[in-house]
Design a protein around this motif. Structure first.
Motif, PDB file in Angstrom:
ATOM      1  N   TYR A  86      -2.790  -0.149  -4.151  1.00  8.41           N
ATOM      2  CA  TYR A  86      -2.880  -1.360  -3.341  1.00  8.41           C
ATOM      3  C   TYR A  86      -2.658  -2.567  -4.246  1.00  8.41           C
ATOM      4  O   TYR A  86      -3.437  -2.815  -5.158  1.00  8.41           O
ATOM      5  CB  TYR A  86      -4.233  -1.479  -2.629  1.00  8.41           C
ATOM      6  CG  TYR A  86      -4.351  -2.802  -1.890  1.00  8.41           C
ATOM      7  CD1 TYR A  86      -3.448  -3.126  -0.894  1.00  8.41           C
ATOM      8  CD2 TYR A  86      -5.323  -3.728  -2.238  1.00  8.41           C
ATOM      9  CE1 TYR A  86      -3.510  -4.351  -0.241  1.00  8.41           C
ATOM     10  CE2 TYR A  86      -5.400  -4.949  -1.583  1.00  8.41           C
ATOM     11  CZ  TYR A  86      -4.486  -5.255  -0.583  1.00  8.41           C
ATOM     12  OH  TYR A  86      -4.536  -6.470   0.060  1.00  8.41           O
ATOM     13  N   VAL A  87      -1.576  -3.266  -3.989  1.00 13.34           N
ATOM     14  CA  VAL A  87      -1.304  -4.487  -4.755  1.00 13.34           C
ATOM     15  C   VAL A  87      -1.346  -5.652  -3.792  1.00 13.34           C
ATOM     16  O   VAL A  87      -0.476  -5.793  -2.928  1.00 13.34           O
ATOM     17  CB  VAL A  87       0.062  -4.402  -5.484  1.00 13.34           C
ATOM     18  CG1 VAL A  87       0.387  -5.725  -6.165  1.00 13.34           C
ATOM     19  CG2 VAL A  87       0.038  -3.284  -6.507  1.00 13.34           C
ATOM     20  N   GLU A  88      -2.377  -6.468  -3.948  1.00 18.47           N
ATOM     21  CA  GLU A  88      -2.563  -7.587  -3.016  1.00 18.47           C
ATOM     22  C   GLU A  88      -1.440  -8.621  -3.197  1.00 18.47           C
ATOM     23  O   GLU A  88      -0.836  -9.048  -2.221  1.00 18.47           O
ATOM     24  CB  GLU A  88      -3.921  -8.236  -3.284  1.00 18.47           C
ATOM     25  CG  GLU A  88      -4.309  -9.218  -2.209  1.00 18.47           C
ATOM     26  CD  GLU A  88      -5.654  -9.853  -2.502  1.00 18.47           C
ATOM     27  OE1 GLU A  88      -6.405  -9.342  -3.351  1.00 18.47           O
ATOM     28  OE2 GLU A  88      -5.936 -10.884  -1.876  1.00 18.47           O
TER      29      GLU A  88
ATOM     30  N   LYS B  77       0.859  -1.199   0.000  1.00 13.33           N
ATOM     31  CA  LYS B  77       0.000   0.000   0.000  1.00 13.33           C
ATOM     32  C   LYS B  77       0.882   1.231   0.000  1.00 13.33           C
ATOM     33  O   LYS B  77       1.833   1.306   0.785  1.00 13.33           O
ATOM     34  CB  LYS B  77      -0.836   0.046   1.286  1.00 13.33           C
ATOM     35  CG  LYS B  77      -1.972  -0.906   1.331  1.00 13.33           C
ATOM     36  CD  LYS B  77      -2.790  -0.638   2.570  1.00 13.33           C
ATOM     37  CE  LYS B  77      -3.617  -1.864   2.892  1.00 13.33           C
ATOM     38  NZ  LYS B  77      -4.097  -1.883   4.254  1.00 13.33           N
TER      39      LYS B  77
ATOM     40  N   ARG C 284      -4.644  -0.524  -8.814  1.00 12.93           N
ATOM     41  CA  ARG C 284      -4.791  -1.962  -8.542  1.00 12.93           C
ATOM     42  C   ARG C 284      -4.463  -2.766  -9.789  1.00 12.93           C
ATOM     43  O   ARG C 284      -4.810  -2.347 -10.902  1.00 12.93           O
ATOM     44  CB  ARG C 284      -6.213  -2.290  -8.123  1.00 12.93           C
ATOM     45  CG  ARG C 284      -6.518  -1.554  -6.844  1.00 12.93           C
ATOM     46  CD  ARG C 284      -7.804  -1.998  -6.237  1.00 12.93           C
ATOM     47  NE  ARG C 284      -7.882  -1.294  -4.970  1.00 12.93           N
ATOM     48  CZ  ARG C 284      -8.242  -1.824  -3.836  1.00 12.93           C
ATOM     49  NH1 ARG C 284      -8.594  -3.089  -3.805  1.00 12.93           N
ATOM     50  NH2 ARG C 284      -8.271  -1.113  -2.733  1.00 12.93           N
TER      51      ARG C 284
END
Ligand SMILES: Nc1ncnc2c1ncn2[C@@H]1O[C@H](COP(=O)(O)OP(=O)(O)OP(=O)(O)O)[C@@H](O)[C@H]1O
Length: 219
Positions: free
Chosen positions: A18-20, A9, A195
């Protein structure tokens, strides 16, 4: 080797990234519209902006480390000026990484930049080639590349693309050029609004199909 990004984040003004989860095993070409967060992602992974989450490179969690200790090379869209003549600069970089004249020669040949070594003035594209040469000498755990060929002519672009394809470590490669994305990328990922919207394997496609594929990624 893998560059692993988890729950990353970061903020830039009112913008939120936000990159999960993103795993870079080979060359990942990252595409997305202006302002979608490509540079923010690379800056966050490099440690140039504050970020939460995990970044793993060479099997090491690096997110608490300062940029210079992450063993990542970040080639930014606008190359940095060399502090000295190219030949001396490359020798200095090589010696920092325990290398010598042979390795400098090898990188210089790979990029076809022998004619630049004694130059006192360099164009933007020429500076970028020297930046890339220095990055190759560093043998990092991964490369972050933000439109690295945007200042390069067609021939140098192809040389750099071919070097990237054989680089042997993970590369997160931002480009606006779909042909380039499909040429260098083993995987193509699309980012939108901070994202990652999706990634797909780059199966060999006739270039006439590229426009259709890019549209299918965006739509
Ligand atoms: N200096 C800044 N100050 C405030 N907000 C910024 C700044 N730079 C970028 N942003 C915000 O961050 C968002 C993502 O910017 P970023 O530079 O990561 O996009 P990008 O995908 O790399 O764009 P481009 O393709 O134009 O290079 C932008 O949409 C903008 O809202």
């Amino acid at each position: 080797m893998v560059l692993k990004i988890t729950n990353l984040k970061a903020r830039r003004g009112g913008f939120q990234l936000y990159v999960e989860r993103l795993e870079v095993n080979s060359v990942v070409a990252l595409v997305g519209r202006n302002g979608s967060g490509k540079t923010t992602l690379l800056d966050a992974v490099a440690g140039l902006i504050p970020a939460e989450g995990a970044v793993e490179a060479c099997g090491r969690e690096v997110s608490a480390l300062p940029p210079e200790e992450r063993k990542l090379v970040y080639i930014q869209a606008t190359p940095v000026d060399l502090p000295m003549k190219p030949r001396r600069f490359l020798r200095l970089v090589a010696s920092k990484w325990g290398k010598g004249e042979w390795e400098v020669k090898e990188v210089v040949e790979r990029l076809g930049i022998g004619n630049l070594l004694n130059s006192s003035g360099l164009s933007t594209g020429q500076k970028q080639l020297l930046n890339i040469a220095a990055g190759l000498l560093a043998e990092p755990c991964a490369f972050l590349m933000d439109e690295p060929t945007s200042h390069l002519d067609w021939f140098n672009k192809r040389i750099v693309n071919d070097v990237v394809k054989k680089i042997g470590v993970p590369v997160l490669y931002v480009t606006h050029d779909p042909f380039e994305a499909f040429y260098v990328g083993d995987v193509i990922c699309l980012i939108e609004g901070g994202r990652i919207r999706g990634c797909r394997e780059n199966t060999p496609a006739d270039f006439s199909e590229v426009e259709r594929i890019v549209k299918s990624l965006y739509l």
